[in-house]
Design a protein around this motif. Structure first.
Motif, short mmCIF file in Angstrom:
data_model
loop_
_atom_site.label_atom_id
_atom_site.label_comp_id
_atom_site.label_asym_id
_atom_site.label_seq_id
_atom_site.Cartn_x
_atom_site.Cartn_y
_atom_site.Cartn_z
N GLN A 116 17.63 5.29 59.10
CA GLN A 116 17.97 6.28 58.07
C GLN A 116 16.82 6.47 57.09
OE1 GLN A 116 20.69 8.16 58.24
NE2 GLN A 116 19.99 9.33 56.50
N GLU A 117 16.20 5.39 56.67
CA GLU A 117 15.07 5.48 55.74
C GLU A 117 13.87 6.15 56.42
OE1 GLU A 117 12.39 2.67 52.78
OE2 GLU A 117 13.54 1.72 54.38
N ALA A 118 13.63 5.83 57.68
CA ALA A 118 12.52 6.44 58.40
C ALA A 118 12.72 7.95 58.51
CB ALA A 118 12.38 5.81 59.79
N LYS A 119 13.94 8.39 58.72
CA LYS A 119 14.22 9.83 58.79
C LYS A 119 13.94 10.50 57.45
CE LYS A 119 18.37 10.55 60.46
NZ LYS A 119 19.69 10.51 61.11
N GLN A 120 14.34 9.85 56.38
CA GLN A 120 14.15 10.42 55.04
C GLN A 120 12.68 10.43 54.63
OE1 GLN A 120 16.69 8.01 52.59
NE2 GLN A 120 18.56 8.97 53.37
N ARG A 121 11.91 9.48 55.12
CA ARG A 121 10.51 9.32 54.68
C ARG A 121 9.55 9.43 55.86
NH1 ARG A 121 10.83 3.90 51.26
NH2 ARG A 121 8.63 4.36 50.98
N PHE A 122 9.87 10.33 56.80
CA PHE A 122 9.12 10.40 58.05
C PHE A 122 7.62 10.61 57.84
CE2 PHE A 122 7.70 12.49 62.01
CZ PHE A 122 7.99 11.45 62.88
N SER A 123 7.22 11.47 56.91
CA SER A 123 5.80 11.70 56.66
C SER A 123 5.09 10.40 56.26
CB SER A 123 5.60 12.75 55.56
OG SER A 123 6.03 14.01 56.02
N GLU A 124 5.76 9.59 55.46
CA GLU A 124 5.18 8.31 55.05
C GLU A 124 5.08 7.35 56.23
OE1 GLU A 124 5.90 4.65 51.89
OE2 GLU A 124 7.19 6.43 51.77
N VAL A 125 6.09 7.34 57.08
CA VAL A 125 6.07 6.48 58.27
C VAL A 125 4.87 6.84 59.15
CG1 VAL A 125 7.30 5.78 60.36
CG2 VAL A 125 8.57 6.11 58.23
N VAL A 126 4.67 8.14 59.36
CA VAL A 126 3.55 8.60 60.19
C VAL A 126 2.22 8.23 59.54
CG1 VAL A 126 2.40 10.66 61.10
CG2 VAL A 126 4.88 10.42 61.30
#
Length: 65
Positions: free
Chosen positions: A8-18
């Motif tokens: 859920q957090e990765a979906k919300q912050r996808f740009s940061e994950v990438v």
């Protein structure tokens, strides 16, 4: 350094994950505590694919065992 993100957090912050995958290395995605995916920098992915292709070539040259 590998990071770990709940789905859920990765979906919300996808740009940061990438961005972190590019800058810091693979980012592991978990769902209910289980590792389910990994986000890799494209260069790292291509290096891995090259190693796999090289290993497949070595194993196919061995002949019958």
């Amino acid at each position: 350094m590998m990071g770990s993100w709940q789905l859920q957090e990765a979906k919300q912050r996808f740009s940061e994950v990438v961005r972190k995958a590019h800058d810091e290395g693979p980012q592991i995605i978990t769902r209910h505590g289980d590792e389910v995916a990994v986000i890799l920098d494209m260069a790292e992915y291509r290096r891995d694919q090259g190693r796999r292709a090289g290993l497949q070539g070595v194993s196919s040259c061995r002949g019958p065992t």
